[in-house]
Design a protein around this motif. Structure first.
Motif, PDB file in Angstrom:
ATOM      1  N   ARG A 264       9.241 -69.697  -9.731  1.00  0.00           N
ATOM      2  CA  ARG A 264       9.472 -69.790  -8.284  1.00  0.00           C
ATOM      3  C   ARG A 264       8.449 -68.961  -7.506  1.00  0.00           C
ATOM      4  NH1 ARG A 264      12.750 -74.173  -7.489  1.00  0.00           N
ATOM      5  NH2 ARG A 264      14.610 -74.032  -8.798  1.00  0.00           N
ATOM      6  N   SER A 277       5.916 -60.203  -8.376  1.00  0.00           N
ATOM      7  CA  SER A 277       7.184 -59.608  -7.979  1.00  0.00           C
ATOM      8  C   SER A 277       7.055 -58.090  -7.958  1.00  0.00           C
ATOM      9  CB  SER A 277       8.286 -60.026  -8.947  1.00  0.00           C
ATOM     10  OG  SER A 277       8.073 -59.431 -10.225  1.00  0.00           O
ATOM     11  N   ARG A 295       7.366 -62.956   2.626  1.00  0.00           N
ATOM     12  CA  ARG A 295       8.747 -63.418   2.742  1.00  0.00           C
ATOM     13  C   ARG A 295       9.011 -64.382   1.591  1.00  0.00           C
ATOM     14  NH1 ARG A 295      11.153 -63.246   8.128  1.00  0.00           N
ATOM     15  NH2 ARG A 295      12.379 -65.024   7.374  1.00  0.00           N
ATOM     16  N   ARG A 297      12.181 -66.579  -0.438  1.00  0.00           N
ATOM     17  CA  ARG A 297      13.524 -67.052  -0.731  1.00  0.00           C
ATOM     18  C   ARG A 297      13.391 -68.299  -1.589  1.00  0.00           C
ATOM     19  NH1 ARG A 297      14.626 -62.848   0.629  1.00  0.00           N
ATOM     20  NH2 ARG A 297      16.132 -62.080   2.193  1.00  0.00           N
ATOM     21  N   LYS A 299      15.731 -70.950  -4.438  1.00  0.00           N
ATOM     22  CA  LYS A 299      17.001 -71.318  -5.046  1.00  0.00           C
ATOM     23  C   LYS A 299      17.066 -70.807  -6.474  1.00  0.00           C
ATOM     24  CE  LYS A 299      19.963 -75.312  -5.971  1.00  0.00           C
ATOM     25  NZ  LYS A 299      20.092 -76.793  -5.872  1.00  0.00           N
ATOM     26  N   VAL A 301      17.216 -67.719  -7.448  1.00  0.00           N
ATOM     27  CA  VAL A 301      16.536 -66.428  -7.623  1.00  0.00           C
ATOM     28  C   VAL A 301      17.343 -65.354  -6.890  1.00  0.00           C
ATOM     29  CG1 VAL A 301      14.437 -65.129  -7.145  1.00  0.00           C
ATOM     30  CG2 VAL A 301      14.291 -67.524  -7.853  1.00  0.00           C
ATOM     31  N   PRO A 302      17.567 -64.203  -7.543  1.00  0.00           N
ATOM     32  CA  PRO A 302      18.301 -63.131  -6.859  1.00  0.00           C
ATOM     33  C   PRO A 302      17.667 -62.793  -5.513  1.00  0.00           C
ATOM     34  CG  PRO A 302      18.022 -62.610  -9.182  1.00  0.00           C
ATOM     35  CD  PRO A 302      17.215 -63.837  -8.922  1.00  0.00           C
ATOM     36  N   ARG A 303      18.523 -62.504  -4.505  1.00  0.00           N
ATOM     37  CA  ARG A 303      18.033 -62.280  -3.144  1.00  0.00           C
ATOM     38  C   ARG A 303      17.268 -60.975  -3.008  1.00  0.00           C
ATOM     39  NH1 ARG A 303      20.272 -65.565   0.675  1.00  0.00           N
ATOM     40  NH2 ARG A 303      19.908 -64.001   2.294  1.00  0.00           N
ATOM     41  N   ASP A 304      17.437 -60.053  -3.942  1.00  0.00           N
ATOM     42  CA  ASP A 304      16.769 -58.759  -3.816  1.00  0.00           C
ATOM     43  C   ASP A 304      15.362 -58.755  -4.432  1.00  0.00           C
ATOM     44  OD1 ASP A 304      17.623 -59.042  -6.411  1.00  0.00           O
ATOM     45  OD2 ASP A 304      18.305 -56.981  -6.652  1.00  0.00           O
ATOM     46  N   GLU A 306      11.568 -58.876  -4.490  1.00  0.00           N
ATOM     47  CA  GLU A 306      10.461 -58.697  -3.547  1.00  0.00           C
ATOM     48  C   GLU A 306       9.187 -59.297  -4.142  1.00  0.00           C
ATOM     49  OE1 GLU A 306      11.510 -54.640  -1.109  1.00  0.00           O
ATOM     50  OE2 GLU A 306      10.478 -54.421  -3.038  1.00  0.00           O
TER      51      GLU A 306
END
Length: 316
Positions: A264, A277, A295, A297, A299, A301-304, A306
């Motif tokens: 991703r 990451s 930025r 985001r 699908k 993938v953990p929201r935290d 970076e």
């Protein structure tokens, strides 16, 4: 004593030599007598039996047994029938990929075997490659039966930007040539950085590294190298993404959430861009690189997570 008796003696009173007898003639015909011990001790001129045997002298032009055996092996090795049988035996061995092009240590041995004396067929070469395939089949089977243990690694995904659109108008020959060139450049750089190609994904590649620093360097070098390729008037552009975690090794493949995250991250990159990451930057040392947070985001993938655009810093 009569006069007749006296006539048989010589002047010194000894009897005359009666001449050779039948026994003496037989001995002479059989050859000279064997030397006695007395003759040996006194230095007599009688020759030993070994001196009378003919001396065997080897023909200097006749090859020795070692050379004859080597010639036989060489003829057998290049025999068309033997080579064909060795190739047939090799084809019966199960294998998933060509051991000559892979990144493993056994693949490097296979390349050395395949490149030796290529000017003529060789049964020994075919059997050597077959032994490599047997070894790899055994190792792969053992891995598949083992537990799916997490392995600390940095995962690299690459992808050609706009490839599908270009391929619709380019001929098959150009498409295949581009993929060969891109895969060749990628494999060389990944191996030189201590990584391993896991698989090719059409116009992309998945690779793994133990060292996060080498993974970032490899990702950047692959992007630059691919941008220098040309196919006709087309210049391909690559994007790449990195994530560090503990994917699960399954045979020669890797599975798990960390693999999905890396894919991703790569998909979010732009043409000529390397994204990594936060976990990869932490493993490699963020101060080595010029970074810019992106930025992110995705699908599944953990929201935290970076993500950063990464460019290596080069000293003057």
């Amino acid at each position: 004593m009569t006069g007749a008796d006296d006539s048989t003696r010589d002047h010194d009173g000894l009897p005359d030599d009666p001449g050779p007898t039948d026994d003496d003639a037989t001995s002479a015909a059989d050859g000279p007598d064997e030397p006695s011990a007395a003759n040996d001790r006194t230095g007599g001129s009688t020759r030993r039996r070994s001196d009378r045997l003919p001396v065997r002298r080897d023909d200097p032009d006749r090859p020795g047994p070692g050379r004859r055996m080597a010639d036989l092996l060489a003829r057998t090795d290049s025999s068309a029938g033997v080579v064909k049988a060795a190739r047939a035996a090799r084809d019966l061995i199960p294998h998933n990929e060509n051991p000559i092009t892979g990144p493993r240590a056994s693949d490097r041995v296979a390349r050395l075997i395949s490149e030796s004396r290529t000017e003529k067929p060789s049964a020994i070469r075919e059997l050597g490659l077959a032994s490599i395939q047997v070894w790899q089949a055994l190792v792969t089977t053992r891995r598949r039966r083992s537990d799916r243990t997490p392995v600390p690694a940095t995962i690299l995904f690459t992808d050609l930007v706009g490839f599908s659109t270009w391929a619709l108008h380019a001929g098959d020959d150009q498409v295949l040539q581009l993929l060969r060139d891109v895969n060749g450049v990628t494999e060389n750089i990944v191996r030189s950085r201590g990584g391993r190609i896991v698989k090719h994904l059409g116009d992309g590649t998945m690779a793994v590294f133990i060292d996060g620093v080498e993974a970032i360097e490899a990702g950047h070098e692959v992007i630059v190298a691919v941008s220098a390729l040309t196919i006709g008037d087309y210049r391909p552009q690559l994007r790449a993404g990195l994530h560090t975690g503990e994917p699960r090794a399954v045979g020669d493949d890797f599975l798990g959430v960390d693999v999905n995250v890396a894919a991703r991250v790569a998909a979010a990159a732009g043409a000529g861009e390397l994204l990594a990451s936060g976990a990869t930057l932490e493993a490699a040392g963020a101060d080595r690189y010029a970074t810019r947070r992106r930025r992110f985001r995705a699908k599944g993938v953990p929201r935290d997570i970076e993500v950063f655009a990464v460019v290596p810093r080069y000293s003057d």
